[in-house]
Design a protein around this motif. Structure first.
Motif, short mmCIF file in Angstrom:
data_model
loop_
_atom_site.label_atom_id
_atom_site.label_comp_id
_atom_site.label_asym_id
_atom_site.label_seq_id
_atom_site.Cartn_x
_atom_site.Cartn_y
_atom_site.Cartn_z
N UNK A 214 1.01 -1.18 0.41
CA UNK A 214 0.14 0.20 -0.08
C UNK A 214 0.97 1.49 0.33
N UNK A 215 2.16 1.70 0.58
CA UNK A 215 2.81 2.31 0.68
C UNK A 215 3.49 3.15 -0.46
N UNK A 216 3.51 1.60 -1.23
CA UNK A 216 4.09 1.44 -2.96
C UNK A 216 2.81 2.11 -3.58
N UNK A 217 2.07 1.55 -3.43
CA UNK A 217 0.47 2.32 -3.84
C UNK A 217 0.61 4.15 -4.01
N UNK A 218 0.13 4.26 -2.80
CA UNK A 218 0.74 5.39 -2.33
C UNK A 218 1.59 6.58 -2.92
N UNK A 219 3.27 6.20 -2.79
CA UNK A 219 4.14 6.40 -3.06
C UNK A 219 4.31 6.38 -5.10
N UNK A 220 3.12 5.22 -5.44
CA UNK A 220 3.32 5.84 -7.32
C UNK A 220 4.08 4.42 -7.17
N UNK A 221 4.57 4.09 -7.46
CA UNK A 221 5.64 2.85 -7.38
C UNK A 221 5.26 1.44 -8.04
N UNK A 222 3.84 1.20 -7.20
CA UNK A 222 3.13 0.17 -7.68
C UNK A 222 1.71 0.08 -8.38
N UNK A 223 1.41 0.24 -9.16
CA UNK A 223 0.24 -0.32 -9.54
C UNK A 223 -0.91 -1.07 -9.46
N UNK A 224 -1.80 -0.19 -8.71
CA UNK A 224 -2.85 -1.17 -8.04
C UNK A 224 -3.59 -2.02 -8.68
#
Length: 238
Positions: A214-224
């Motif tokens: 989720x931290x990655x999603x919020x940071x934009x480094x993980x595509x939800x």
């Protein structure tokens, strides 16, 4: 086998004679080496014991799980198995032939208690559930692959034999007690059943993975959009 609901149980009944104990973390800690050795013997697949079988001249691809259990049983019954089987004494069990299907079973002549392939399979399934163990179904595709697997397994055994065997359970307890998601101290953890503790470890790992995702999603480094429903739900064990 029916759904295994083990969270608040101290034992699981295979039948009226055979019950699998679910010891506390403290009980396992006090007998860790012997306990996990017995769990390994009761849950092992031939591929897990390929080196040991090869050393006694047995091709691990030519035996099944139950045949391996029969091979290991004599060594198992010489141990104190009370943390696994409670009051059931394995020492009187001897090999016998079931006249109904001409298969080998283990039988206590005095009590009439029998361990057959079906019972052995249930015992292994319950212990795998308690300890989050997966059934190892790997098989070599050919003789060359078999020899390669044996060679690799021997190398791993040699490397492990040179290591100092620290308590893996103790390391897990220290790690969990110092994790914010786990709300037990050292003494409280000793009172948990080993199943409760193992499930807690698995759940905490899943929660930490979820938080990082989720931290990655919020940071934009993980595509939800690329995440599965399981990735988005930390409450399940799947």
């Amino acid at each position: 086998m029916a759904t295994l609901n083990l969270l608040y149980k101290q034992e699981y009944a295979i039948n009226e004679h055979i019950k699998i104990q679910i010891p506390t973390v403290g009980e396992v800690l006090d007998n860790e080496d012997d306990y996990y050795t017995m769990v390994t013997m009761l849950t092992a697949m031939p591929v897990d014991m390929m080196v040991q079988l090869d050393d006694i001249g047995v091709d691990f691809t030519a035996v099944n799980e139950y045949e391996l259990f029969l091979i290991l049983f004599n060594a198992l019954k010489d141990k104190d198995t009370s943390l696994i089987f409670g009051e059931l004494d394995l020492k009187p069990f001897r090999s016998a032939v079931n006249p109904q299907n001409n298969t080998i079973v283990l039988r206590d002549k005095e009590t009439g208690v029998v361990i057959d392939r079906g019972i052995q399979g249930q015992i292994a399934s319950v212990l795998r559930k308690i300890h989050n163990l997966k059934r190892n179904n790997r098989k070599p595709a050919n003789q060359e692959a078999r020899e390669y697997m044996l060679q690799r397994a021997r190398e791993k055994m040699r490397r492990r034999s040179k290591r100092v065997n620290d308590s893996q359970l103790e390391e897990l307890i220290v790690a969990m007690v110092n994790t914010e998601q786990f709300h037990y101290g050292f003494e409280g953890t000793r009172e948990l059943s080993i199943y409760q503790f193992n499930e807690s470890v698995r759940q905490v790992i899943k929660k930490i993975d979820y938080d990082n995702r989720m931290h990655g999603v919020y940071a934009g480094t993980v595509n939800a959009k690329e995440l599965s429903q399981d990735d988005l739900n930390w409450l399940t064990h799947k």
